[in-house]
Design an enzyme around this catalytic site. Structure first.
Site, PDB file in Angstrom:
ATOM      1  N   HIS A 160      -0.655  32.151   6.018  1.00  0.00           N
ATOM      2  CA  HIS A 160       0.449  33.131   6.088  1.00  0.00           C
ATOM      3  C   HIS A 160       1.084  33.363   4.714  1.00  0.00           C
ATOM      4  CE1 HIS A 160       0.354  32.237  10.483  1.00  0.00           C
ATOM      5  NE2 HIS A 160       0.218  30.992  10.048  1.00  0.00           N
ATOM      6  N   SER A 281       1.922  49.139 -20.002  1.00  0.00           N
ATOM      7  CA  SER A 281       2.747  50.242 -19.522  1.00  0.00           C
ATOM      8  C   SER A 281       3.252  51.013 -20.725  1.00  0.00           C
ATOM      9  CB  SER A 281       3.928  49.693 -18.718  1.00  0.00           C
ATOM     10  OG  SER A 281       4.971  50.637 -18.696  1.00  0.00           O
ATOM     11  N   LYS A 287       4.757  44.607 -19.885  1.00  0.00           N
ATOM     12  CA  LYS A 287       3.847  44.680 -18.752  1.00  0.00           C
ATOM     13  C   LYS A 287       2.384  44.461 -19.116  1.00  0.00           C
ATOM     14  CE  LYS A 287       4.839  46.911 -15.143  1.00  0.00           C
ATOM     15  NZ  LYS A 287       4.993  46.549 -13.742  1.00  0.00           N
ATOM     16  N   GLU A 294      -6.414  45.909  -8.809  1.00  0.00           N
ATOM     17  CA  GLU A 294      -5.864  46.858  -7.831  1.00  0.00           C
ATOM     18  C   GLU A 294      -6.913  47.874  -7.395  1.00  0.00           C
ATOM     19  OE1 GLU A 294      -1.594  48.030  -9.051  1.00  0.00           O
ATOM     20  OE2 GLU A 294      -2.491  47.112 -10.805  1.00  0.00           O
TER      21      GLU A 294
END
Ligand code: ARG
Length: 462
Positions: A160, A281, A287, A294
């Site tokens: 979980h 970024s 970043k 992704e």
């Protein structure tokens, strides 16, 4: 035949197709990817026709040579692809006629585009199965190398996404090796099943010419010819199996991609992804975004979409070939491209990532990860039924949580307050290193077990 009617089948046509008809009908925009398979199968077919006395040796030789010229034109980028010639089969044959003249018209003896496309596409998908196996093996090797580097590093195991029990980094890496091994097996199974040659089924019923289907099957590397001509031209199971195997594999990739996204965040810091697989970024200088991970997480959407699309194309199609089936190729091409790119990207990311041993260990030691070890100790040492031990442990977790500390930080007196039988030696099992070392059951997370699995896979993998 009028000028505008099709030179391949225009005998009974007085006029050429509407421009929109041509646009919806043509597949040359995408099936040109089958050119090498088409030429290879045609050469095998021509050689067989000559061997059977159906074609003269000189015609077969001219066809064989001419097809090689076509091949080099396509590979050299000089081939004049024509959308009015609909597909790769007719483009190749028409060009062959320009090059060698009249004998080109004899190539299509005892054959139809129906068995032609079936064999071309099978050859292409078969190659993709081999490419998938090779790509998966490369990724498996990258996971094994990560496992070997940190076979005994402790980290939290999750259920979980909540801390469950301590596990080893090596064990977690090797979990993906098992998943990928099944993926590899699926591609190998599919390949073995699809390795029957449909060439010679002709349009659908077979042919009256004395062809030798065993010869063409062998020449093209198939185990045998297909057994039923109707099935041969209507079957796309091989493409569906490829897509199903690709979908499951991409689903596995998406799961590790998600773990990488989580693990590389500032909140987790379990891994550092290499600059080679991340982006910055334009506005936030701090970043380092896990874009490749992704995108890999997303690729299954595309691959599964292709799978559903082809199932939907094939559903309810009466035997045998229907033009619907021309819609098979783009789905498979896109899915195969996505899978191969995804495997290569994941292999690079896994090979280049750096696990943060300290962050893994710190996380393993928090979140009451050894609560089960404590309960097991109460069962083993004090003879408590597991349910009672679970309750005692739960009470101790609640007390520790109330004080903002972890289980090993409780004093012996506090523990004895909950159960008077608890002794000082309980603290040994509350350490994460001892916890993972004790999980020696077959398939368990103990470093010794993990090293056995690493050795096993290093021996098995090419
Ligand atoms: N371009 C066609 C396809 O991809 C080739 C087979 C055409 N057969 C036919 N009977 N029209 O399916």
């Amino acid at each position: 035949m009028t000028d505008s009617a099709n030179q391949m089948w225009g005998g009974r046509f007085a006029a050429g197709p509407d421009a929109i008809m041509q646009a919806i009908n043509a597949s040359i925009g995408f099936d040109r990817r089958l050119y090498a398979q088409d030429i290879r199968a045609s050469r095998a077919h021509a050689a067989m026709l000559a061997a059977q006395g159906i074609l003269s040796d000189s015609d077969a030789a001219a066809i064989g040579e001419g097809l090689l010229t076509v091949l080099s034109e396509i590979e050299g980028g000089t081939f004049p692809f024509r959308v009015d010639l609909e597909d790769i089969h007719m483009n190749v044959e028409a060009r062959l006629k320009e090059i060698i003249g009249e004998p080109a018209g004899r190539l299509h003896t005892a054959r139809s585009r129906n068995d032609q496309v079936a064999v071309d596409f099978r050859l292409w998908v078969r190659d993709q199965c081999d490419a998938a196996v090779a790509g998966i093996e490369a990724l498996m090797r990258a996971f094994v190398a990560q496992a070997e580097a940190g076979a005994d590093w402790v980290m939290p195991g999750f259920t979980h996404l909540q801390t469950a029990q301590p596990v080893t980094w090596g064990h977690h890496m090797m979990a993906y090796v098992e998943m990928l091994a099944r993926d590899r097996g699926r591609f190998m199974d599919a390949r073995a099943r699809m390795n029957e040659c449909p060439l010679g089924a002709a349009a659908l019923a077979g042919t009256g010419f004395p062809i030798d289907r065993h010869a063409t099957a062998a020449a093209l590397g198939f185990d045998r010819p297909t057994a039923n001509s109707l099935d041969s031209v209507s079957d796309r199971d091989f493409a569906l199996e490829f897509l199903a195997a690709a979908s499951i594999c991409a689903m596995h990739l998406s799961r590790f991609a998600e773990e990488l996204v989580i693990w590389s965040s500032a909140q987790f810091r379990f891994v550092r992804l290499s600059d080679r697989w991340t982006t910055g970024s334009s506005i936030m200088p701090q970043k380092k975004n896990p874009d490749a991970a992704e995108l890999l997480r997303a690729k299954l959407g595309r691959i599964l979409g292709a799978t559903v699309a082809l199932f939907t194309v094939m559903k309810g199609l009466a035997l045998t070939y229907s033009k619907d089936m021309q819609e098979d190729k783009e789905q498979v091409f896109d899915a195969a491209d996505s899978l191969m790119l995804g495997l290569a990207a994941m292999t690079g990311m896994v090979a280049d990532m750096t696990a943060n041993r300290d962050a893994l260990a710190a996380a393993a030691a928090s979140g009451f990860a050894t609560a089960t070890d404590l309960a097991d100790w109460l069962v083993r040492e004090l003879g408590l039924p597991f349910r009672d031990a679970h309750h005692v442990t739960g009470t101790l977790v609640a007390r520790a949580e109330a004080q903002g500390i972890d289980l090993p930080d409780l004093t012996l007196a506090e523990m004895q307050d909950v159960h008077p039988g608890i002794r000082a030696d309980v603290f040994a099992v509350l350490g994460v290193e001892n916890s993972v070392r004790s999980r020696m059951s077959h398939g368990g997370t103990a470093p010794d077990r993990v090293r056995e699995q690493i050795a096993r896979w290093k021996a098995l993998l090419p």
